[in-house]
Design a protein around this motif. Structure first.
Motif, mmCIF file in Angstrom:
data_model
loop_
_atom_site.group_PDB
_atom_site.id
_atom_site.type_symbol
_atom_site.label_atom_id
_atom_site.label_comp_id
_atom_site.label_asym_id
_atom_site.label_seq_id
_atom_site.Cartn_x
_atom_site.Cartn_y
_atom_site.Cartn_z
ATOM 1 N N GLN A 56 38.705 40.995 46.525
ATOM 2 C CA GLN A 56 37.324 40.884 46.085
ATOM 3 C C GLN A 56 37.252 40.218 44.714
ATOM 4 O O GLN A 56 36.383 39.363 44.478
ATOM 5 C CB GLN A 56 36.700 42.277 46.027
ATOM 6 N N ASP A 57 38.143 40.584 43.806
ATOM 7 C CA ASP A 57 38.169 39.973 42.483
ATOM 8 C C ASP A 57 38.430 38.475 42.585
ATOM 9 O O ASP A 57 37.817 37.676 41.887
ATOM 10 C CB ASP A 57 39.232 40.626 41.603
ATOM 11 N N LEU B 229 37.806 36.486 45.199
ATOM 12 C CA LEU B 229 36.646 35.816 45.783
ATOM 13 C C LEU B 229 35.469 35.750 44.813
ATOM 14 O O LEU B 229 34.746 34.751 44.770
ATOM 15 C CB LEU B 229 36.224 36.521 47.074
ATOM 16 N N MET B 230 35.284 36.801 44.014
ATOM 17 C CA MET B 230 34.176 36.816 43.052
ATOM 18 C C MET B 230 34.391 35.823 41.916
ATOM 19 O O MET B 230 33.441 35.401 41.269
ATOM 20 C CB MET B 230 33.982 38.227 42.484
ATOM 21 N N ALA C 296 42.244 45.388 48.736
ATOM 22 C CA ALA C 296 40.871 44.939 48.948
ATOM 23 C C ALA C 296 40.200 44.595 47.622
ATOM 24 O O ALA C 296 39.451 43.616 47.527
ATOM 25 C CB ALA C 296 40.075 46.007 49.685
ATOM 26 N N SER C 297 40.476 45.368 46.593
ATOM 27 C CA SER C 297 39.905 45.106 45.276
ATOM 28 C C SER C 297 40.417 43.792 44.703
ATOM 29 O O SER C 297 39.651 43.012 44.125
ATOM 30 C CB SER C 297 40.243 46.258 44.330
#
Length: 70
Positions: A53-54, A56-57, A49-50
């Motif tokens: 998220q990285d 997508l960010m 998940a991290s």
């Protein structure tokens, strides 16, 4: 049934002192393995998940994991 005389202890069957200890140790081992398994699964899930998220960010639009062909 007659009452035992005062001062005499009633006879009881001899029990193995290690029987209860082994059962507790095995139960503790099983609980520890389950907790470790859940922790391992949770760590992998949170890492994935991290990473997502990285990705997508950072502004990328295609962050899907590509599985290699077998």
């Amino acid at each position: 049934m007659s009452k035992p005389e005062p001062g005499l202890k009633p006879r009881s069957s001899p029990k193995s002192p290690s029987g209860g200890n082994r059962r507790g140790a095995i139960a503790g081992l099983i609980i520890a393995v389950v907790i470790l398994g859940i922790g391992w699964w949770l760590a992998r899930d949170l890492t994935a998940a991290s990473k997502m998220q990285d990705c997508l960010m950072s502004g990328r639009s295609n962050c899907n994991v590509i599985e290699p062909a077998r």
